[in-house]
Design a protein around this motif. Sequence first.
Motif, PDB file in Angstrom:
ATOM      1  N   TRP A 296      13.295  11.277   3.007  1.00 31.66           N
ATOM      2  CA  TRP A 296      12.024  11.862   2.240  1.00 31.66           C
ATOM      3  C   TRP A 296      11.869  11.140   0.842  1.00 31.66           C
ATOM      4  N   LYS A 297      12.901  11.070   0.464  1.00 28.48           N
ATOM      5  CA  LYS A 297      13.042  10.299  -0.995  1.00 28.48           C
ATOM      6  C   LYS A 297      12.609   8.916  -1.053  1.00 28.48           C
ATOM      7  N   GLN A 298      12.835   8.243   0.179  1.00 24.36           N
ATOM      8  CA  GLN A 298      12.406   6.759   0.199  1.00 24.36           C
ATOM      9  C   GLN A 298      10.873   6.822   0.455  1.00 24.36           C
ATOM     10  N   ILE A 299      10.349   7.481   1.254  1.00 17.27           N
ATOM     11  CA  ILE A 299       8.913   7.667   1.546  1.00 17.27           C
ATOM     12  C   ILE A 299       8.080   7.824   0.255  1.00 17.27           C
ATOM     13  N   GLN A 300       8.788   9.060  -0.579  1.00 13.39           N
ATOM     14  CA  GLN A 300       8.110   9.073  -1.754  1.00 13.39           C
ATOM     15  C   GLN A 300       8.200   8.160  -2.875  1.00 13.39           C
ATOM     16  N   ALA A 301       9.189   7.333  -2.755  1.00 11.06           N
ATOM     17  CA  ALA A 301       9.434   5.955  -3.756  1.00 11.06           C
ATOM     18  C   ALA A 301       8.442   5.187  -3.368  1.00 11.06           C
ATOM     19  N   VAL A 302       8.276   4.863  -1.917  1.00  5.70           N
ATOM     20  CA  VAL A 302       7.069   3.817  -1.642  1.00  5.70           C
ATOM     21  C   VAL A 302       5.820   4.214  -2.192  1.00  5.70           C
ATOM     22  N   ARG A 303       5.558   5.560  -1.888  1.00  2.17           N
ATOM     23  CA  ARG A 303       4.100   6.044  -2.328  1.00  2.17           C
ATOM     24  C   ARG A 303       4.027   5.762  -3.790  1.00  2.17           C
ATOM     25  N   SER A 304       5.107   6.077  -4.538  1.00  7.15           N
ATOM     26  CA  SER A 304       4.966   6.169  -6.010  1.00  7.15           C
ATOM     27  C   SER A 304       4.798   4.628  -6.636  1.00  7.15           C
ATOM     28  N   TRP A 305       5.545   3.874  -5.948  1.00  9.01           N
ATOM     29  CA  TRP A 305       5.268   2.433  -6.263  1.00  9.01           C
ATOM     30  C   TRP A 305       3.839   2.056  -6.071  1.00  9.01           C
ATOM     31  N   VAL A 306       3.435   2.475  -4.900  1.00  8.50           N
ATOM     32  CA  VAL A 306       1.799   2.228  -4.454  1.00  8.50           C
ATOM     33  C   VAL A 306       1.064   2.716  -5.413  1.00  8.50           C
ATOM     34  N   LYS A 307       1.271   3.872  -6.161  1.00  7.03           N
ATOM     35  CA  LYS A 307       0.197   4.432  -6.957  1.00  7.03           C
ATOM     36  C   LYS A 307       0.289   3.589  -8.173  1.00  7.03           C
ATOM     37  N   SER A 308       1.507   3.553  -8.435  1.00  8.17           N
ATOM     38  CA  SER A 308       1.611   2.837  -9.895  1.00  8.17           C
ATOM     39  C   SER A 308       1.112   1.219  -9.972  1.00  8.17           C
ATOM     40  N   GLN A 309       1.277   0.721  -8.878  1.00  6.86           N
ATOM     41  CA  GLN A 309       0.594  -0.848  -8.991  1.00  6.86           C
ATOM     42  C   GLN A 309      -1.199  -0.363  -8.885  1.00  6.86           C
ATOM     43  N   THR A 310      -1.395   0.679  -8.276  1.00  9.66           N
ATOM     44  CA  THR A 310      -2.921   0.901  -8.206  1.00  9.66           C
ATOM     45  C   THR A 310      -3.533   1.225  -9.521  1.00  9.66           C
ATOM     46  N   LYS A 311      -2.822   2.134 -10.292  1.00 10.48           N
ATOM     47  CA  LYS A 311      -2.936   2.472 -11.712  1.00 10.48           C
ATOM     48  C   LYS A 311      -3.144   1.132 -12.726  1.00 10.48           C
ATOM     49  N   LEU A 312      -2.327   0.140 -12.451  1.00 11.25           N
ATOM     50  CA  LEU A 312      -2.371  -1.164 -13.172  1.00 11.25           C
ATOM     51  C   LEU A 312      -3.073  -1.970 -12.617  1.00 11.25           C
ATOM     52  N   GLY A 313      -4.153  -1.809 -11.759  1.00  7.86           N
ATOM     53  CA  GLY A 313      -5.009  -2.551 -11.101  1.00  7.86           C
ATOM     54  C   GLY A 313      -4.579  -3.982 -10.676  1.00  7.86           C
ATOM     55  N   ASN A 314      -3.291  -3.698  -9.886  1.00 13.31           N
ATOM     56  CA  ASN A 314      -2.610  -4.891  -9.225  1.00 13.31           C
ATOM     57  C   ASN A 314      -2.937  -5.004  -7.820  1.00 13.31           C
ATOM     58  N   GLN A 315      -2.995  -6.341  -7.235  1.00 13.96           N
ATOM     59  CA  GLN A 315      -3.129  -6.354  -5.989  1.00 13.96           C
ATOM     60  C   GLN A 315      -1.479  -5.989  -5.270  1.00 13.96           C
ATOM     61  N   LYS A 316      -1.581  -5.141  -4.366  1.00 11.51           N
ATOM     62  CA  LYS A 316      -0.230  -4.715  -3.789  1.00 11.51           C
ATOM     63  C   LYS A 316      -0.361  -4.750  -2.317  1.00 11.51           C
ATOM     64  N   ALA A 317       0.947  -5.093  -1.673  1.00  5.51           N
ATOM     65  CA  ALA A 317       1.117  -5.107  -0.105  1.00  5.51           C
ATOM     66  C   ALA A 317       2.456  -4.778   0.071  1.00  5.51           C
ATOM     67  N   ILE A 318       2.793  -4.525   1.465  1.00  5.91           N
ATOM     68  CA  ILE A 318       3.973  -4.021   1.985  1.00  5.91           C
ATOM     69  C   ILE A 318       4.219  -4.893   2.992  1.00  5.91           C
ATOM     70  N   LEU A 319       5.733  -5.591   2.985  1.00  2.25           N
ATOM     71  CA  LEU A 319       6.128  -6.191   3.945  1.00  2.25           C
ATOM     72  C   LEU A 319       7.007  -5.276   4.749  1.00  2.25           C
ATOM     73  N   ALA A 320       7.004  -4.970   5.937  1.00  5.77           N
ATOM     74  CA  ALA A 320       7.861  -4.024   6.682  1.00  5.77           C
ATOM     75  C   ALA A 320       8.549  -5.015   7.737  1.00  5.77           C
ATOM     76  N   VAL A 321      10.110  -4.884   7.669  1.00  2.00           N
ATOM     77  CA  VAL A 321      10.869  -5.882   8.486  1.00  2.00           C
ATOM     78  C   VAL A 321      12.098  -4.913   9.400  1.00  2.00           C
ATOM     79  N   GLY A 322      11.654  -5.096  10.557  1.00  2.00           N
ATOM     80  CA  GLY A 322      12.714  -4.246  11.365  1.00  2.00           C
ATOM     81  C   GLY A 322      11.939  -3.710  12.622  1.00  2.00           C
TER      82      GLY A 322
END
Length: 446
Positions: A103-129
């Motif tokens: 649960w903490k890790q899911i929240q960390a991913v969402r927080s990272w995406v939100k922070s990049q959105t606020k900064l106006g950055n291009q953002k993406a995720i690469l999932a391996v596994g």
Amino acid sequence: MSDLSQKPLLNKFLEQTSRLQLLVLSNGHGEDIIAARIIQELQQLSLPPDIFALPIVGEGRAYQRLDVPCIGEVKTMPSGGFIYMDSRQLMRDVRGGLVQLTWKQIQAVRSWVKSQTKLGNQKAILAVGDIVPLLFAAMSGANYAFVGTAKSEYYVRDEVGLLPRKSKSARWENFSGSIYHPWERWLMSRRRCRAVFPRDALTTEILRRWPIPAFDAGNPMMDGLEPTFTNPVFDHGEVEDPEIIRPMIVTLLPGSRANEAYDNWEVMMMAVSALIDGFREPEVVFLGAIAPGLDMDILSQTLQTMGWQQRDQSSVQVADPQALCFGQKNADLILSQQSYNEFLHWGDVAIAMAGTATEQFIGLGKPTIAIPGKGPQYNPAFAEAQSRLLGSSLILIDQPAKVIPTVQTLFQDPDRLQDIAENGSKRMGKPGAAKRIAECLQERLT
């Protein structure tokens, strides 16, 4: 003049804001290594992304070596990541805080995406596994790509058709027409999923039956295996052409999980003893490819208990100054924690009780004899599944003594060896996959 002086600063600002921010998710030691190989290739691009990581399982040491910052909480679970092979391991992890950590890790991913959105950055995720990082990526709200390391259509079929299975429950693996279940394919077919990289061409072909952006880039497991020395150096005194009396070379792959690997080593030494007693060649060399985390003293004690004597020199010279050399009858045995690539390339055949190492050896086009152990990883169920994944290249035996007739039959059949060479390349792919994936990611995610 002031406008001109500000241009470089403006260009630098624009470059930073346009640079892709990439979060890499992986769930296991092997997955971390594959992700790290892709990251290294991404860093070589003309405009590389800024890369962050979240190792869902373990502490992500592969990322630490690349100096890639990790977000969120990381923790090593009691199972070491092998929850899929034993329900008891899963319960140990649950008691160890797996649910809270997830649960903490899911929240960390969402927080990272939100922070990049606020900064106006291009953002993406690469999932391996497997489905776990894929689900994390899908829940993030960002565009994502997926490198599928856990599943292959070869588990259930080959190029001819479905494999015969004894268990009725095995039908569950392919009930919807693919090794990937409908919910996994749904995650891969979302609009925000920009690329999927299966581990082989057959799996790519099957996934393309659905609206999934699947690309056959190869398997990064075969990257980074180039040896420092192409051929082994034999010490045969005054012989001018050592190739004339080149011994048979057997690579030993006991696995990397400490307690299990020590048990595996004892079983493998029984197979080695049987091979020495029944082998008619003038000499045989065994190369023990030992994971850095294992205790060489424990392995050495097992050897000495079984009659091996430590030697200062060996018939094979390796570049590892810490290598340990042993001798018995007409055989030499070398243990090294720094010669993994060489030992994979030099071996004519492997005796294996390992996961990734077995696949890599077979990917080089060579036969492997496997002996199922007690686990938790290399148990009979895992070995049987691995034999389906790797086909004719992996030969399962149920007791160490059977290694002798297996080797004799194998090397008396050149057509079979040729089939094994072709099969290994087909199932594991050619080197260079990480670079091909990185280039495709640049195109699909930016």
